[in-house]
Design an enzyme around this catalytic site. Sequence first.
Site, mmCIF file in Angstrom:
data_model
loop_
_atom_site.group_PDB
_atom_site.id
_atom_site.type_symbol
_atom_site.label_atom_id
_atom_site.label_comp_id
_atom_site.label_asym_id
_atom_site.label_seq_id
_atom_site.Cartn_x
_atom_site.Cartn_y
_atom_site.Cartn_z
ATOM 1 N N HIS A 111 -4.896 2.722 0.435
ATOM 2 C CA HIS A 111 -4.825 2.521 1.889
ATOM 3 C C HIS A 111 -3.901 1.363 2.255
ATOM 4 O O HIS A 111 -3.065 1.467 3.128
ATOM 5 C CB HIS A 111 -6.226 2.277 2.451
ATOM 6 C CG HIS A 111 -6.277 2.235 3.942
ATOM 7 N ND1 HIS A 111 -5.909 1.120 4.666
ATOM 8 C CD2 HIS A 111 -6.647 3.171 4.854
ATOM 9 C CE1 HIS A 111 -6.054 1.373 5.957
ATOM 10 N NE2 HIS A 111 -6.505 2.602 6.098
ATOM 11 N N ARG A 112 -4.028 0.231 1.618
ATOM 12 C CA ARG A 112 -3.217 -0.982 1.747
ATOM 13 C C ARG A 112 -3.315 -1.707 3.090
ATOM 14 O O ARG A 112 -2.529 -2.604 3.367
ATOM 15 C CB ARG A 112 -1.737 -0.696 1.463
ATOM 16 C CG ARG A 112 -1.483 -0.197 0.079
ATOM 17 C CD ARG A 112 -0.076 -0.243 -0.362
ATOM 18 N NE ARG A 112 0.880 0.232 0.583
ATOM 19 C CZ ARG A 112 2.188 0.107 0.421
ATOM 20 N NH1 ARG A 112 2.669 -0.453 -0.648
ATOM 21 N NH2 ARG A 112 3.026 0.556 1.328
ATOM 22 N N ASP A 113 -4.283 -1.349 3.926
ATOM 23 C CA ASP A 113 -4.399 -2.050 5.207
ATOM 24 C C ASP A 113 -5.850 -2.054 5.691
ATOM 25 O O ASP A 113 -6.127 -1.782 6.858
ATOM 26 C CB ASP A 113 -3.478 -1.389 6.242
ATOM 27 C CG ASP A 113 -3.176 -2.281 7.427
ATOM 28 O OD1 ASP A 113 -3.366 -3.508 7.315
ATOM 29 O OD2 ASP A 113 -2.755 -1.750 8.470
ATOM 30 N N ILE A 114 -6.770 -2.380 4.782
ATOM 31 C CA ILE A 114 -8.181 -2.441 5.150
ATOM 32 C C ILE A 114 -8.415 -3.733 5.919
ATOM 33 O O ILE A 114 -8.166 -4.822 5.419
ATOM 34 C CB ILE A 114 -9.095 -2.415 3.897
ATOM 35 C CG1 ILE A 114 -8.837 -1.164 3.044
ATOM 36 C CG2 ILE A 114 -10.566 -2.519 4.303
ATOM 37 C CD1 ILE A 114 -9.148 0.133 3.732
ATOM 38 N N ASN A 118 -9.066 -1.525 11.519
ATOM 39 C CA ASN A 118 -8.908 -0.165 10.995
ATOM 40 C C ASN A 118 -10.230 0.465 10.576
ATOM 41 O O ASN A 118 -10.249 1.474 9.877
ATOM 42 C CB ASN A 118 -7.920 -0.162 9.841
ATOM 43 C CG ASN A 118 -6.526 -0.499 10.298
ATOM 44 O OD1 ASN A 118 -6.201 -0.349 11.471
ATOM 45 N ND2 ASN A 118 -5.698 -0.972 9.396
#
Length: 168
Positions: A111-114, A118
Amino acid sequence: MSKSTADEIKNFEFNCIGEVRVLGVLNSSCIVKYYGHQISSRWVPSSDGSSESRTLQSAILMEHIKGGSLKKHVDKLSNAGEKRLPVELSVFIARDVASALTELHSRHIIHRDIKSENILIDLDKKRADGTPTVKLCDFDMAIPLRSYLHTCCIAHAGIPPPDVLCPP
């Protein structure tokens, strides 16, 4: 308004298509449902009328979670004088985010954007087991870890590799 370069347009299109392809293969009660996508472009004249630039727009149609983001909920609690989330709610959120990540990782997607922005939460809409609705969203930074194993997005040109830190 500045002109978009061919590379900027290409990266925009790849990023949109990448997010759509990732969303299209995910099926979890803890991930926002994807309904469709539209990408369009139009030519816009400059303010002096001497040139035109291409404006790209992407619309991803997804499930609406009425409660909004976890960040919004925490901010609302903070403004009301609360110092923390109730423990029971924290456990539900952690369980559902872990479930969403399990789905992603089983498909070799990172995912790289927790972050709290989000994670969507709706305290009024309950699941069958009576727990609040919690869903992970925003997959524009997501990438396949090993694209040769990934069935939906073999070519993610323009997206940074998994070992690169992406700025917010």
